[in-house]
Structure formats: structure tokens, C-alpha cells
Design a protein around this motif. Structure first.
Motif, PDB file in Angstrom:
ATOM      1  N   ASP A  33       0.903  -1.107  -0.038  1.00 51.81           N
ATOM      2  CA  ASP A  33       0.097   0.007   0.032  1.00 51.81           C
ATOM      3  C   ASP A  33       1.006   1.223   0.106  1.00 51.81           C
ATOM      4  OD1 ASP A  33      -1.718   2.106   0.636  1.00 51.81           O
ATOM      5  OD2 ASP A  33      -2.737   1.158   1.902  1.00 51.81           O
ATOM      6  N   PRO A  34       0.914   1.987  -0.908  1.00 54.02           N
ATOM      7  CA  PRO A  34       1.554   3.324  -1.156  1.00 54.02           C
ATOM      8  C   PRO A  34       1.558   4.144   0.223  1.00 54.02           C
ATOM      9  CG  PRO A  34       0.558   3.009  -3.190  1.00 54.02           C
ATOM     10  CD  PRO A  34      -0.136   1.892  -2.234  1.00 54.02           C
ATOM     11  N   GLU A  35       0.393   4.073   0.684  1.00 58.88           N
ATOM     12  CA  GLU A  35       0.342   5.101   2.336  1.00 58.88           C
ATOM     13  C   GLU A  35       1.072   4.499   3.105  1.00 58.88           C
ATOM     14  OE1 GLU A  35      -3.708   6.291   3.179  1.00 58.88           O
ATOM     15  OE2 GLU A  35      -4.307   6.224   1.378  1.00 58.88           O
ATOM     16  N   VAL A  36       1.236   3.024   3.274  1.00 58.14           N
ATOM     17  CA  VAL A  36       2.015   2.466   4.344  1.00 58.14           C
ATOM     18  C   VAL A  36       3.383   2.806   4.015  1.00 58.14           C
ATOM     19  CG1 VAL A  36       2.584   0.177   5.278  1.00 58.14           C
ATOM     20  CG2 VAL A  36       0.347   0.590   4.810  1.00 58.14           C
ATOM     21  N   GLN A  37       3.739   2.535   2.495  1.00 57.83           N
ATOM     22  CA  GLN A  37       5.233   2.773   2.246  1.00 57.83           C
ATOM     23  C   GLN A  37       5.557   4.221   2.872  1.00 57.83           C
ATOM     24  OE1 GLN A  37       6.897   0.195   0.516  1.00 57.83           O
ATOM     25  NE2 GLN A  37       8.821   1.446   1.087  1.00 57.83           N
ATOM     26  N   ARG A  38       4.802   5.135   2.585  1.00 61.35           N
ATOM     27  CA  ARG A  38       4.801   6.620   3.024  1.00 61.35           C
ATOM     28  C   ARG A  38       5.246   6.805   4.328  1.00 61.35           C
ATOM     29  NH1 ARG A  38       1.698   7.881  -1.342  1.00 61.35           N
ATOM     30  NH2 ARG A  38      -0.026   8.023  -0.219  1.00 61.35           N
ATOM     31  N   LEU A  39       4.404   6.072   5.133  1.00 60.72           N
ATOM     32  CA  LEU A  39       4.236   6.396   6.489  1.00 60.72           C
ATOM     33  C   LEU A  39       5.148   5.532   7.393  1.00 60.72           C
ATOM     34  CD1 LEU A  39       2.015   6.764   8.908  1.00 60.72           C
ATOM     35  CD2 LEU A  39       1.413   4.469   8.718  1.00 60.72           C
ATOM     36  N   TRP A  40       5.877   4.543   6.825  1.00 60.62           N
ATOM     37  CA  TRP A  40       6.696   3.652   7.552  1.00 60.62           C
ATOM     38  C   TRP A  40       8.191   4.542   7.542  1.00 60.62           C
ATOM     39  CZ3 TRP A  40       4.456  -0.484   9.497  1.00 60.62           C
ATOM     40  CH2 TRP A  40       5.075  -1.529  10.331  1.00 60.62           C
ATOM     41  N   ARG A  41       8.905   4.399   8.572  1.00 61.95           N
ATOM     42  CA  ARG A  41      10.234   5.065   8.684  1.00 61.95           C
ATOM     43  C   ARG A  41      11.147   3.745   8.847  1.00 61.95           C
ATOM     44  NH1 ARG A  41       7.804   8.515   6.880  1.00 61.95           N
ATOM     45  NH2 ARG A  41       7.208  10.394   7.848  1.00 61.95           N
ATOM     46  N   PHE A  42      11.972   3.910   7.714  1.00 63.65           N
ATOM     47  CA  PHE A  42      12.947   2.788   7.648  1.00 63.65           C
ATOM     48  C   PHE A  42      14.222   3.131   8.135  1.00 63.65           C
ATOM     49  CE2 PHE A  42       9.731   1.753   4.437  1.00 63.65           C
ATOM     50  CZ  PHE A  42       9.500   0.476   4.538  1.00 63.65           C
ATOM     51  N   GLY A  43      15.100   2.193   8.635  1.00 59.00           N
ATOM     52  CA  GLY A  43      16.279   2.268   9.149  1.00 59.00           C
ATOM     53  C   GLY A  43      17.187   2.096   7.797  1.00 59.00           C
ATOM     54  N   ASP A  44      18.496   1.928   8.252  1.00 58.29           N
ATOM     55  CA  ASP A  44      19.430   1.780   7.421  1.00 58.29           C
ATOM     56  C   ASP A  44      20.322   0.670   7.350  1.00 58.29           C
ATOM     57  OD1 ASP A  44      21.011   2.443   9.401  1.00 58.29           O
ATOM     58  OD2 ASP A  44      21.955   4.428   8.490  1.00 58.29           O
ATOM     59  N   GLN A  45      19.701  -0.456   8.009  1.00 56.85           N
ATOM     60  CA  GLN A  45      20.441  -1.732   8.322  1.00 56.85           C
ATOM     61  C   GLN A  45      19.581  -3.054   7.667  1.00 56.85           C
ATOM     62  OE1 GLN A  45      21.192  -1.312  12.550  1.00 56.85           O
ATOM     63  NE2 GLN A  45      23.495  -1.192  12.028  1.00 56.85           N
ATOM     64  N   PRO A  46      19.354  -3.153   6.516  1.00 58.00           N
ATOM     65  CA  PRO A  46      18.597  -4.132   6.076  1.00 58.00           C
ATOM     66  C   PRO A  46      19.191  -5.480   5.994  1.00 58.00           C
ATOM     67  CG  PRO A  46      19.584  -2.931   4.083  1.00 58.00           C
ATOM     68  CD  PRO A  46      19.692  -2.141   5.387  1.00 58.00           C
ATOM     69  N   LEU A  47      18.306  -6.447   6.273  1.00 59.84           N
ATOM     70  CA  LEU A  47      18.566  -7.982   6.397  1.00 59.84           C
ATOM     71  C   LEU A  47      18.262  -8.499   5.358  1.00 59.84           C
ATOM     72  CD1 LEU A  47      17.459  -8.892  10.173  1.00 59.84           C
ATOM     73  CD2 LEU A  47      19.627  -7.840   9.277  1.00 59.84           C
ATOM     74  N   THR A  48      19.065  -9.756   5.026  1.00 55.86           N
ATOM     75  CA  THR A  48      18.544 -10.659   3.974  1.00 55.86           C
ATOM     76  C   THR A  48      17.589 -11.496   4.440  1.00 55.86           C
ATOM     77  OG1 THR A  48      20.037 -12.380   4.731  1.00 55.86           O
ATOM     78  CG2 THR A  48      20.743 -10.790   3.085  1.00 55.86           C
ATOM     79  N   GLY A  49      16.749 -12.318   3.656  1.00 54.58           N
ATOM     80  CA  GLY A  49      15.723 -13.110   3.917  1.00 54.58           C
ATOM     81  C   GLY A  49      16.110 -14.198   4.731  1.00 54.58           C
ATOM     82  N   GLU A  50      17.289 -14.537   4.568  1.00 52.74           N
ATOM     83  CA  GLU A  50      17.976 -15.517   5.429  1.00 52.74           C
ATOM     84  C   GLU A  50      18.188 -15.245   6.782  1.00 52.74           C
ATOM     85  OE1 GLU A  50      18.949 -15.169   2.519  1.00 52.74           O
ATOM     86  OE2 GLU A  50      18.551 -16.782   1.327  1.00 52.74           O
ATOM     87  N   GLU A  51      18.626 -13.923   6.825  1.00 52.46           N
ATOM     88  CA  GLU A  51      18.921 -13.312   8.281  1.00 52.46           C
ATOM     89  C   GLU A  51      17.609 -13.249   9.101  1.00 52.46           C
ATOM     90  OE1 GLU A  51      23.125 -10.897   7.218  1.00 52.46           O
ATOM     91  OE2 GLU A  51      21.099  -9.985   6.823  1.00 52.46           O
ATOM     92  N   VAL A  52      16.590 -12.687   8.404  1.00 49.78           N
ATOM     93  CA  VAL A  52      15.344 -12.568   9.182  1.00 49.78           C
ATOM     94  C   VAL A  52      14.829 -13.764   9.412  1.00 49.78           C
ATOM     95  CG1 VAL A  52      12.799 -11.918   8.744  1.00 49.78           C
ATOM     96  CG2 VAL A  52      14.942 -10.613   7.517  1.00 49.78           C
ATOM     97  N   ARG A  53      14.991 -14.829   8.860  1.00 51.14           N
ATOM     98  CA  ARG A  53      14.409 -16.072   9.021  1.00 51.14           C
ATOM     99  C   ARG A  53      15.096 -16.872  10.330  1.00 51.14           C
ATOM    100  NH1 ARG A  53      14.477 -18.311   4.594  1.00 51.14           N
ATOM    101  NH2 ARG A  53      16.575 -19.536   4.711  1.00 51.14           N
ATOM    102  N   ALA A  54      16.290 -16.456  10.207  1.00 48.78           N
ATOM    103  CA  ALA A  54      17.482 -17.030  11.270  1.00 48.78           C
ATOM    104  C   ALA A  54      16.944 -16.324  12.600  1.00 48.78           C
ATOM    105  CB  ALA A  54      18.882 -16.774  11.123  1.00 48.78           C
ATOM    106  N   ARG A  55      16.791 -15.176  12.631  1.00 46.72           N
ATOM    107  CA  ARG A  55      16.445 -14.282  13.687  1.00 46.72           C
ATOM    108  C   ARG A  55      14.857 -14.679  14.447  1.00 46.72           C
ATOM    109  NH1 ARG A  55      15.733  -7.676  13.547  1.00 46.72           N
ATOM    110  NH2 ARG A  55      17.960  -7.711  13.554  1.00 46.72           N
ATOM    111  N   ALA A  56      14.048 -14.946  13.415  1.00 48.25           N
ATOM    112  CA  ALA A  56      12.768 -14.961  14.117  1.00 48.25           C
ATOM    113  C   ALA A  56      12.707 -16.612  14.517  1.00 48.25           C
ATOM    114  CB  ALA A  56      11.634 -15.165  12.747  1.00 48.25           C
ATOM    115  N   LEU A  57      13.371 -17.691  13.802  1.00 45.51           N
ATOM    116  CA  LEU A  57      13.248 -18.871  14.532  1.00 45.51           C
ATOM    117  C   LEU A  57      14.475 -18.901  15.745  1.00 45.51           C
ATOM    118  CD1 LEU A  57      14.043 -21.122  11.403  1.00 45.51           C
ATOM    119  CD2 LEU A  57      12.173 -20.810  12.596  1.00 45.51           C
TER     120      LEU A  57
END
Length: 703
Positions: free
Chosen positions: A612-636
């Protein structure tokens, strides 16, 4: 045959509950000879259906030999009262410790069932009751099938378990009813919470040749058999399109498997391969492939996790760990529901349908009350329209559910449950008011999803009769009930809660009074890590797809939309208050909810998913993105940490209860085993906690 004797079969699989096959010769009017009738019976009543293990298959082979030797005009197979057969004996599958044992199971089933297919005299399956898995494959192996009109549980459920129909089902069914209809039975129904066919549906699909009344089913089946043998009746057989229609069916099956399992279930993937192979109609090649594939899947950790899940749902759920003696339960003759919102109204309908006692709702004004009672009556009308209830039953249900603005209507209620706004002070006030009217023995239950039941009961004259009774939404569908014991809940109250849960046909798990209990605590931690990764700069698409390989029923952000962002935020805030070091509260989520948003995703007319473009504008992102593998590892890793802490705190008795809750309350798949078997086999458990949750071999291959 494979040369396996009864003695060898017993030595290989000594714990099998043997289904004995017995042959008798039956004379039927109008036939020149007799019919050999084989009856399957495991010696138990209908509550323990007949299954096939190696010893049972050897017995069936011997019965067929005896039948064929009598030179009958036809051979028929049927079951004990109310049951035909419900598939393979899963203890034999669990007991296979080497691939060769799995091959023996596969070959033996094919060889025995194929005798009915290759028989020079016509063979008939008289499906007199429940028929699933291998039982249905035996019926499909026969030339003709009659079906009792009251037969229940008609299905090929193997893909739901992480397996596939391995005794001819993937080859016979599409060549009998067509590939698309076979996809419905093997894939779509199995992966849709193991949906069963009704007798009329089985007839319409072409699985059965004729539907017969249950009153004199055997006699009618024999007379129908005689008409077929005499050539008076020629059952129709579909013309099978092995070209474009088969291509379309395989594509549909692939889409179902991808959508439901994300490629995480080896059994579903093997079933896809075998469906394509069935196009040739070559049973020799198809059965050989089924046997090899069966051995591969049986010797996989995913299937062992699936069988572990099956045992949790079928056995542990029926004997809740820690539940007090049932004799302590009090009788419930009337139920009160505080609140008349959607959740409360769903509960009122369920109590009325299952307990068949008066149910009275209360709320703060007449409009809300009328809406709640009206919802119940409307749902009853829908049941009537679907013929799920009779007109008399519908009238009785409507009469049972009433509303009152005065809580004095609870004076003779034995069980009162609140479903009001998730605020501790509000719920305390409700119970304090209700306690003025009800008897000292009446149970006061709360449907809270995260608040302390002990705090809710504080200040009451009888805090010992307060218990958590946490349903999952939608109430009528989700099978889990978290029964929460507060610090002062007594055994009689707890026993009553479990008894009511059983009457409601729910699987109840005893949970300690801890923040968010089991399912919501784990889902909040899990989703919290995903949202945190987005806050740090990970794109929505990457974070949401990170856990796709687990084959969960829905992605984290789709789950957030289903739960409702305001509810998820409230639970996150509650958990942050309890465990601030592990549960955070996203500032972006606060802004998201404040803006009235509930969904990150939107779908265009073609079904394409975008942010949703409104959500994209609303969200304040940091500058330390993770890869999908890193997100999955963190969640598990977060899940593993939280589960170990919950077990150390005594939130539930064992890891098995965690898994049971995640299967029944969150819909997490059988092939994950809930979650702890997956964390064990992926090494996450030991990495995070230093040890496994389950012993090797419990939900994995033998050590």
C-alpha cells in the motif's frame, strides 16, 4: 508376493493392531454360484477403526487366496459395522528404521491390493462406513464399489500428514474419476484442514458406483452385485482426457501445493510427480514409483514430524496433560456470556449447539444486545439453509439464545464467560458485578488472549472459581482451547472447564497463567522479530517472504492483517510490559494503527500483491536491512529462546503441548511437527538453548 509370512510380519512390526480378514461364501438369488465375501475386522468396536499393517496385509492376502480357490462368481470385501478401513497402521510406518522396511510396506500393500484389480472374476468393495487412505485405495483396487449412505470420513488424507497415497491411490484415482477430480481429493481437500467427502459427493465424483441405504446395506450390495454379474447393470466409467485436461489438473495441483506448503512437504511434492506419471495408466510403472517414493518419504524427518503431529492431535489432545479428575467437574445447565460482540456471539452459538442449554448474553445497551442475538439467529438460519440442522433444531437453538441488559439473568447460570474489551480494569469490573448475582460454585471464565487471569480474579469473594478459557478465531472452526489455571483456581473449576471444552468438541491444553499464554506469546515474538527487521530497513517483500520455506499457513504480514493490527499492537504492548528485553513495540506499528491502517499489502484486479503506497510513505525505515535468510534465522532463534523460557517457567507440561497449541491454534503444519521438531532438526534449538526440545527419534528418524 513378497514372500513375507505372518510370522515374519509379526517379527518386523510386533506392535501392530492386526486387522483380520475372514472369508465366507454367500448365496445370492439369481446367481449360478456363490459370492466370496471377505470381512475386515480388527476386533475392536467402531471407535478403533481397522487399519493395515504388514500382518493385516498378509491376512488379507490369505483371505483372497481362500476366496479365489472357492471358484466364486465374484469376490467382495467389506468391513466391520460402521467402518470399512481407514488406511495404513501408522505405527508400522513409525517403526520403520531402515529404507528396506519402508520398501516392504510399500510392495506388500501394492501386491495384496492388486490381486483385487487383476482378479479374473469381478471384485467389489462394499464400503459400509469410514474409509480413508489405504482403505480407500483397497476399494479403488476393486472393479466396482457400493457405498453406504451414512458412511463418514471418506478421504485420502495422506498429503495432510506429509505423506501421499502410496498403495495405488495416485495411480488409480485419476484414471477412474479424471485428474482434476483426483486433485480435489488428493491435494485440495487434504491441504484444506483434511476435508472429508460426504457419500453423495463421492458418488458424484465417481468414486462410488452406487449409493445404498444403510438399513439393509449388505443385502442391497449383494443384489446390486448380482445385477452387475448378470450384465443387467453396467456402471459408467469416465473417458479420461490425458492431454490438455491432464496438464491443467497437474498445474492446479502444483498451485495448491505451492500455495499451501511452499514446497516444504516432501509428501506433497512426491504426489505431484506421481500424478503426472499416472497419465500413462501403466500400473506396473506407477506402483513401482509409488513404492520407491514411499520409502523416500518414510525415511524423512518431515514425515516423522507429521506422524508426531498426528499422534498429538489424535492422542495427547484427548488426554490433556495436568487436567484434574473428570469426576470433579460440575454440571452446566445454563451459560452466561458477558458481551454481545462478534466473538461473544460466536461463543453463544457454540455453547447452544454443543451443550444444548440456555445461553444468555448481556451488554451495555439494547442495540448491541439485539445485534448479538440477531447474529446468532442469522447463523442458525444459515445452518438451516445448508441443511446442517433441521427446522425443529433451528427453532430450539434460537429459543436457547436470549439477551438481557440485567446481569441478574445470570443468577441460575453455572458457567459465565466474559468477552469484553481487552482491558484488565474493565474485566475486573465485569467479574465483580457478575459475582453479585451468581452462586458461589458458578465458574467465571475469561476469554482474554493476553491478560493475567490471576489479576482478574483478585478482589473477588471466590477467586478460586475463575479460569481462563481462551478461544481462537473463528470460534466454530479453530479446535484449540487454552484452559488457564490462575494462582487460586481450584480443581473443581478446572475440571468443569475441561469438561465444557470437551462438550464443545475443542482440544483443551492446560496452560499456566503467564502473559499471552502459548500461541499468542509465540506468534507475538515471531512477528515482532519480522517487524523489527522491517523497522531496521528490510523491505516489506523480503521480510514477509523470509519464512516462506517453512510452509506456514500465511506469511507474517498477512497474519497481522487477519489478527488485526490494533489487536496485535495491544498484545505486543502487553508483552513488552511483561518482558521488555525480548518484546519490543514498534513505533512504526503505533503510527500504522493510529493512521487507521490494518494491512501492508493490497491486491489489484489481477491478484498482484503490492505494498500500500500510504503504508510505504508512513513507515520510517532504518539503514540496516537484512537478507531473507537473516530474518528467518532471527525469527526462528527467537522462537527457540521463547519456547525454552516457557518450558522453564512451566507454562505447559512439555514441549509436546507447545507443538499441539501451534498446530491447533495457529494452523502450523504437521510436517513441522508444530515447531519444536523443526527447530531440533535444523540445529536452531541447540544453537540457542544448548539442547534439543525432543529426544532423537521422537519426531525424527531413529537415532
Amino acid at each position: 508376493m513378497s514372500g513375507l509370512t505372518a510370522e515374519q510380519a509379526e517379527e518386523l512390526f510386533p506392535d501392530e493392531v492386526v486387522t483380520t480378514a475372514r472369508t465366507r461364501l454367500v448365496s445370492v438369488p439369481g446367481l449360478p454360484g456363490r459370492v466370496a465375501l471377505i470381512t475386515l475386522d480388527n476386533g475392536h468396536d467402531h471407535t478403533r477403526p481397522s487399519t493395515f499393517g504388514p500382518q493385516s496385509l498378509v491376512s488379507l492376502a490369505a483371505a483372497f487366496d481362500e476366496a479365489a480357490a472357492a471358484s466364486p462368481v465374484a469376490i467382495a470385501v467389506t468391513g466391520k459395522p460402521f467402518v470399512f478401513a481407514v488406511g495404513a497402521d501408522l505405527t508400522a510406518v513409525e517403526g520403520a528404521s531402515a529404507r528396506e522396511q519402508a520398501l516392504v510396506i510399500g510392495r506388500l500393500g501394492h501386491e495384496v491390493f492388486r490381486r483385487f484389480t487383476d482378479s479374473p472374476v469381478p471384485t467389489f468393495a462394499f464400503v459400509n462406513g469410514a474409509v480413508m487412505g489405504g482403505g480407500l485405495e483397497l476399494a479403488l483396487s476393486c472393479h466396482y464399489r457400493t457405498l453406504a449412505s451414512n458412511a463418514a470420513a471418506i478421504a485420502l488424507p495422506e498429503v495432510f500428514l506429509g505423506l501421499f497415497p502410496g498403495w495405488g491411490g495416485t495411480q488409480l484415482l485419476p484414471n477412474l474419476i479424471g485428474p482434476d477430480a483426483a486433485v480435489t481429493v488428493i491435494f485440495e481437500n487434504a491441504l484444506n484442514q483434511n476435508r472429508m467427502l460426504k457419500p453423495a459427493q463421492a458418488l458424484e465424483l465417481g468414486i462410488a458406483d452406487v449409493l445404498l441405504d444403510s438399513a439393509d446395506y449388505l443385502e442391497q450390495s449383494l443384489l446390486w452385485l448380482a445385477s452387475v454379474v448378470r450384465g443387467e447393470v453396467v456402471p459408467a466409467r469416465r473417458e479420461i482426457d490425458r492431454g490438455p485436461a491432464w496438464d491443467a489438473a497437474v498445474a492446479r495441483a502444483r498451485a495448491i501445493v505451492e500455495g499451501r506448503t511452499k514446497g516444504a512437504s516432501p509428501g506433497a511434492l512426491k504426489a505431484l510427480e506421481l500424478l503426472e506419471l499416472a497419465r500413462s495408466g501403466d500400473l506396473d510403472a506407477g506402483y513401482a514409483a509409488e513404492t520407491e517414493a514411499l520409502a523416500d518419504v518414510v525415511m524423512s524427518d518431515e514425515l516423522r514430524a507429521g506422524l508426531y503431529s498426528f499422534n498429538l492431535v489424535q492422542k495427547r489432545a484427548k488426554r490433556p496433560a495436568g487436567a484434574p479428575d473428570r469426576s470433579l467437574a460440575r454440571k452446566v445447565t445454563k451459560v452466561g456470556v458477558v458481551g454481545a460482540g462478534l466473538m461473544a456471539s460466536q461463543m453463544a452459538l457454540l455453547f447452544a449447539r454443543r451443550l444444548e442449554v440456555p445461553v444468555v448474553l448481556t451488554d451495555v445497551d439494547q442495540a448491541r444486545l439485539d445485534k448479538g442475538v440477531g447474529y446468532v439467529h442469522g447463523e442458525v438460519d444459515k445452518l438451516l439453509g445448508k441443511r446442517r440442522v433441521s427446522p425443529d433444531q433451528a427453532n430450539r437453538l434460537k429459543a436457547l439464545v436470549t439477551g438481557s441488559l440485567d446481569k441478574a439473568a445470570f443468577a441460575d447460570a453455572d458457567f459465565v464467560i466474559e468477552a469484553v474489551f481487552e482491558d484488565l480494569d474493565v474485566k475486573r469490573g465485569v467479574f465483580a458485578e457478575v459475582e453479585r448475582f451468581v452462586s458461589p460454585e458458578a465458574v467465571l471464565a475469561t476469554n482474554t488472549s493476553s491478560l493475567s487471569v490471576t489479576d482478574m480474579a483478585a478482589g473477588l469473594r471466590h477467586p478460586e472459581r475463575v479460569v481462563g478459557f481462551h478461544f481462537f478465531n473463528p470460534v466454530a472452526v479453530m479446535p484449540l482451547l487454552e484452559v488457564v489455571r490462575a494462582e487460586r483456581t481450584d480443581d473443581a473449576t478446572l475440571a468443569t472447564a475441561f469438561a465444557v471444552g470437551k462438550q464443545l468438541k475443542k482440544s483443551a491444553v492446560l496452560v499456566k497463567d503467564a502473559p499471552a499464554f502459548v500461541v499468542n506469546r509465540l506468534l507475538t515474538r515471531f512477528m515482532g522479530e519480522v517487524v523489527k527487521s522491517i523497522d531496521e530497513g528490510t523491505p516489506f517483500e523480503v521480510a514477509d517472504r523470509a519464512t516462506e520455506s517453512l510452509g506456514l499457513p500465511m506469511s507474517p504480514l498477512v497474519l497481522l492483517q487477519l489478527v488485526g493490527a490494533p489487536v496485535a499492537l495491544h498484545v505486543a504492548e502487553t508483552m513488552h510490559g511483561a518482558f521488555p528485553d525480548r518484546f519490543g513495540v514498534s513505533e512504526n506499528m503505533k503510527a500504522f494503527v493510529a493512521a487507521g491502517k490494518n494491512a501492508v499489502w493490497q491486491w489489484d484486479s489481477s491478484g498482484r500483491q503490492t505494498v500500500d503506497p500510504e503504508v510505504q510513505r508512513l513507515w520510517r525505515f532504518g539503514d540496516q536491512p537484512l537478507t531473507g535468510e537473516e530474518v528467518r534465522a532471527r525469527a526462528l532463534e527467537a522462537l527457540a529462546e521463547e519456547i525454552r523460557l516457557m518450558l522453564d517457567e512451566g507454562v505447559v507440561a512439555e514441549a509436546q503441548d507447545i507443538d499441539l497449541c501451534m498446530i491447533l491454534g495457529a494452523g502450523w503444519p504437521f510436517w513441522l511437527g508444530g515447531i519444536t521438531p523443526y527447530l531440533d532438526r535444523s540445529g536452531v534449538s541447540e544453537k540457542v538453548t544448548g539442547k534439543r526440545f525432543l529426544a532423537p527419534g521422537v519426531a525424527s528418524l531413529p537415532a
